[in-house]
Write a protein that holds these residues in place. Structure first.
Motif, mmCIF file in Angstrom:
data_model
loop_
_atom_site.group_PDB
_atom_site.id
_atom_site.type_symbol
_atom_site.label_atom_id
_atom_site.label_comp_id
_atom_site.label_asym_id
_atom_site.label_seq_id
_atom_site.Cartn_x
_atom_site.Cartn_y
_atom_site.Cartn_z
ATOM 1 N N GLU A 97 0.706 -1.316 -0.091
ATOM 2 C CA GLU A 97 -0.089 0.123 -0.268
ATOM 3 C C GLU A 97 0.924 1.102 -0.039
ATOM 4 O O GLU A 97 0.486 2.186 -0.420
ATOM 5 C CB GLU A 97 -0.866 -0.009 1.279
ATOM 6 C CG GLU A 97 -2.043 1.200 1.186
ATOM 7 C CD GLU A 97 -3.002 1.003 2.273
ATOM 8 O OE1 GLU A 97 -3.451 1.815 2.676
ATOM 9 O OE2 GLU A 97 -3.270 -0.192 2.726
ATOM 10 N N VAL A 100 1.760 2.104 -3.724
ATOM 11 C CA VAL A 100 0.619 2.490 -4.241
ATOM 12 C C VAL A 100 -0.018 3.885 -4.082
ATOM 13 O O VAL A 100 -0.164 4.829 -4.900
ATOM 14 C CB VAL A 100 -0.663 1.646 -4.185
ATOM 15 C CG1 VAL A 100 -2.025 2.097 -4.861
ATOM 16 C CG2 VAL A 100 -0.296 0.206 -4.797
ATOM 17 N N LYS A 101 0.176 4.310 -2.551
ATOM 18 C CA LYS A 101 -0.329 5.601 -2.158
ATOM 19 C C LYS A 101 0.762 6.795 -2.478
ATOM 20 O O LYS A 101 0.307 7.691 -2.676
ATOM 21 C CB LYS A 101 -0.026 5.464 -0.543
ATOM 22 C CG LYS A 101 -1.136 4.639 0.178
ATOM 23 C CD LYS A 101 -2.458 5.443 0.036
ATOM 24 C CE LYS A 101 -3.459 4.475 0.561
ATOM 25 N NZ LYS A 101 -4.822 5.198 0.647
ATOM 26 N N CYS A 103 1.878 7.172 -5.506
ATOM 27 C CA CYS A 103 1.237 7.347 -6.888
ATOM 28 C C CYS A 103 -0.170 8.647 -6.751
ATOM 29 O O CYS A 103 -0.779 8.446 -5.773
ATOM 30 C CB CYS A 103 0.880 6.419 -7.478
ATOM 31 S SG CYS A 103 1.996 4.910 -7.693
ATOM 32 N N ASN A 104 -0.170 9.206 -7.911
ATOM 33 C CA ASN A 104 -1.437 10.048 -7.924
ATOM 34 C C ASN A 104 -2.571 9.323 -7.786
ATOM 35 O O ASN A 104 -2.777 8.258 -8.310
ATOM 36 C CB ASN A 104 -1.182 11.076 -9.016
ATOM 37 C CG ASN A 104 -1.174 10.584 -10.456
ATOM 38 O OD1 ASN A 104 -2.089 9.792 -10.638
ATOM 39 N ND2 ASN A 104 -0.389 10.758 -11.191
ATOM 40 N N LYS A 105 -3.702 10.179 -7.585
ATOM 41 C CA LYS A 105 -4.896 9.505 -7.677
ATOM 42 C C LYS A 105 -5.375 8.763 -8.913
ATOM 43 O O LYS A 105 -6.000 7.379 -8.622
ATOM 44 C CB LYS A 105 -6.014 10.672 -7.326
ATOM 45 C CG LYS A 105 -5.826 11.050 -5.920
ATOM 46 C CD LYS A 105 -6.342 10.172 -4.830
ATOM 47 C CE LYS A 105 -6.245 10.813 -3.409
ATOM 48 N NZ LYS A 105 -6.312 9.820 -2.252
ATOM 49 N N GLN A 108 -3.541 5.378 -9.018
ATOM 50 C CA GLN A 108 -3.961 4.483 -7.843
ATOM 51 C C GLN A 108 -5.090 3.825 -8.457
ATOM 52 O O GLN A 108 -5.329 2.570 -8.129
ATOM 53 C CB GLN A 108 -4.363 5.191 -6.633
ATOM 54 C CG GLN A 108 -2.808 5.884 -5.657
ATOM 55 C CD GLN A 108 -3.204 6.559 -4.647
ATOM 56 O OE1 GLN A 108 -4.573 6.266 -3.918
ATOM 57 N NE2 GLN A 108 -2.704 7.482 -4.071
ATOM 58 N N LYS A 109 -5.941 4.543 -8.941
ATOM 59 C CA LYS A 109 -7.239 3.833 -9.424
ATOM 60 C C LYS A 109 -7.106 3.183 -10.528
ATOM 61 O O LYS A 109 -7.767 1.779 -10.776
ATOM 62 C CB LYS A 109 -8.372 4.909 -9.835
ATOM 63 C CG LYS A 109 -8.763 5.540 -8.681
ATOM 64 C CD LYS A 109 -9.978 6.749 -9.058
ATOM 65 C CE LYS A 109 -10.211 7.473 -7.736
ATOM 66 N NZ LYS A 109 -11.327 8.611 -7.727
ATOM 67 N N ILE A 111 -4.275 1.188 -11.107
ATOM 68 C CA ILE A 111 -3.431 0.061 -10.610
ATOM 69 C C ILE A 111 -4.674 -0.748 -10.003
ATOM 70 O O ILE A 111 -4.614 -2.101 -10.204
ATOM 71 C CB ILE A 111 -2.476 0.634 -9.438
ATOM 72 C CG1 ILE A 111 -1.326 1.241 -10.009
ATOM 73 C CG2 ILE A 111 -2.041 -0.536 -8.624
ATOM 74 C CD1 ILE A 111 -0.326 1.961 -9.319
ATOM 75 N N ALA A 112 -5.568 -0.156 -9.075
ATOM 76 C CA ALA A 112 -6.711 -0.922 -8.486
ATOM 77 C C ALA A 112 -7.541 -1.729 -9.669
ATOM 78 O O ALA A 112 -7.839 -2.672 -9.521
ATOM 79 C CB ALA A 112 -7.469 -0.153 -7.495
#
Length: 156
Positions: A97, A100-101, A103-105, A108-109, A111-112
């Motif tokens: 985590e 991932v955190k 990275c920009n929003k 992050q989305k 990647i998810a």
């Protein structure tokens, strides 16, 4: 004369966009093929309507470990893929985590989304695609603008 010049300018801009878009799609395809040769590729995306869109490719081995990771993020057709070495050798289903955190929003989305897509396919599922493509959405928008213009011309 002004409208003729404007139409030439718009037509030229449209042709330039098609020309540059071709090279972006070619770059996208080349990167995908290169990564696919190394293993399965998990793809994640986050559309940015007026912000930069983001696409993530994770090539994973048979155990789900990431052997190659790349992202493409940008607003224009000039965006290109860049390596994300911080995710190499991590398991796609157990990404740290903290990494991932950083990275920009939008990233992050994306990647998810790639983790979700990988998990669904690995469990035998099928990813549901949106029935409306960007081109179809744009054509619907243009069509509705013309319909509104006709209505206002007929009423006035």
């Amino acid at each position: 004369m002004f409208y003729f010049t404007l139409m030439i300018f718009i037509g030229g801009a449209f042709l330039l966009q098609i020309f540059l878009g071709y090279f972006q799609i070619k770059h996208f395809s080349n990167v995908f093929v290169e990564m696919r040769r190394k293993g399965k590729v998990a793809i994640g995306r986050k559309k940015g309507h007026f912000k930069s869109g983001t696409i993530v490719f994770f090539t994973v081995d048979q155990d789900g470990n990431i052997v190659d990771a790349r992202k493409m993020q940008g607003v224009t057709i000039l965006a290109r893929f860049h390596e994300m070495n911080e995710f190499l050798h991590e398991n796609i289903q157990r990404l740290p985590e903290v990494k991932v955190k950083r990275c920009n929003k939008l990233l992050q989305k994306a990647i998810a989304d790639s983790v979700h897509n990988y998990t669904v396919v690995a469990n035998g599922g099928v990813i549901k695609e949106s029935p409306r493509t960007p081109v179809a959405g744009a054509s619907l928008m243009i069509k509705s603008l013309f319909q509104k213009a006709r209505k206002s011309n007929n009423q006035g």
